[in-house]
Design a protein around this motif. Sequence first.
Motif, PDB file in Angstrom:
ATOM      1  N   LEU A   1      41.141  43.766  45.129  1.00 23.83           N
ATOM      2  CA  LEU A   1      39.701  43.928  44.894  1.00 23.83           C
ATOM      3  C   LEU A   1      39.425  44.973  43.823  1.00 23.83           C
ATOM      4  O   LEU A   1      38.520  44.807  43.003  1.00 23.83           O
ATOM      5  N   GLU A   2      40.210  46.031  43.829  1.00 27.79           N
ATOM      6  CA  GLU A   2      40.057  47.072  42.804  1.00 27.79           C
ATOM      7  C   GLU A   2      40.298  46.488  41.410  1.00 27.79           C
ATOM      8  O   GLU A   2      39.555  46.775  40.475  1.00 27.79           O
TER       9      GLU A   2
ATOM     10  N   ASP B   1      37.373  44.190  40.543  1.00 30.21           N
ATOM     11  CA  ASP B   1      36.187  45.000  40.216  1.00 30.21           C
ATOM     12  C   ASP B   1      36.272  45.580  38.814  1.00 30.21           C
ATOM     13  O   ASP B   1      35.256  45.820  38.172  1.00 30.21           O
ATOM     14  N   LYS B   2      37.497  45.794  38.333  1.00 28.49           N
ATOM     15  CA  LYS B   2      37.696  46.310  36.973  1.00 28.49           C
ATOM     16  C   LYS B   2      37.632  45.199  35.927  1.00 28.49           C
ATOM     17  O   LYS B   2      37.800  45.457  34.743  1.00 28.49           O
TER      18      LYS B   2
ATOM     19  N   ARG C   1      37.377  34.362  44.679  1.00 28.68           N
ATOM     20  CA  ARG C   1      36.652  35.350  43.884  1.00 28.68           C
ATOM     21  C   ARG C   1      37.015  35.247  42.402  1.00 28.68           C
ATOM     22  O   ARG C   1      36.144  35.314  41.542  1.00 28.68           O
TER      23      ARG C   1
END
Length: 112
Positions: free
Chosen positions: A35-36, A39-40, A69
Amino acid sequence: MSLEIKLKEIQDKTVIAFIGTLDTNTSPVAEDAILELLDKGTKKMLIDLEQTRYVSSAGLRVFLATAKRIMANSGTLVLCHPNEIVKDILTVSGFNTIIDVKPTVKDALNGN
């Protein structure tokens, strides 16, 4: 059991390697790392499973959530280099028909 996560950039793709077991205890750590990256703005991700000893249903959910996603953002996800045990899990669960699985990282990078 524990899980080590290694990241590297190759060409325009992010390669995330899971070393150990991807199960109920470790999948939240794997999901947070993914997820990190998303998100980037990571759009092209390879998950290297060469040193992943086992993937439970919790680990499969991480793959599915990641695929949904990343595809929603017009990106690509490829699982690569699964050992026989992990390959069997992906096949039996049908994940090999949902998510692209390549025999090696090199094949995944070359799009073969």
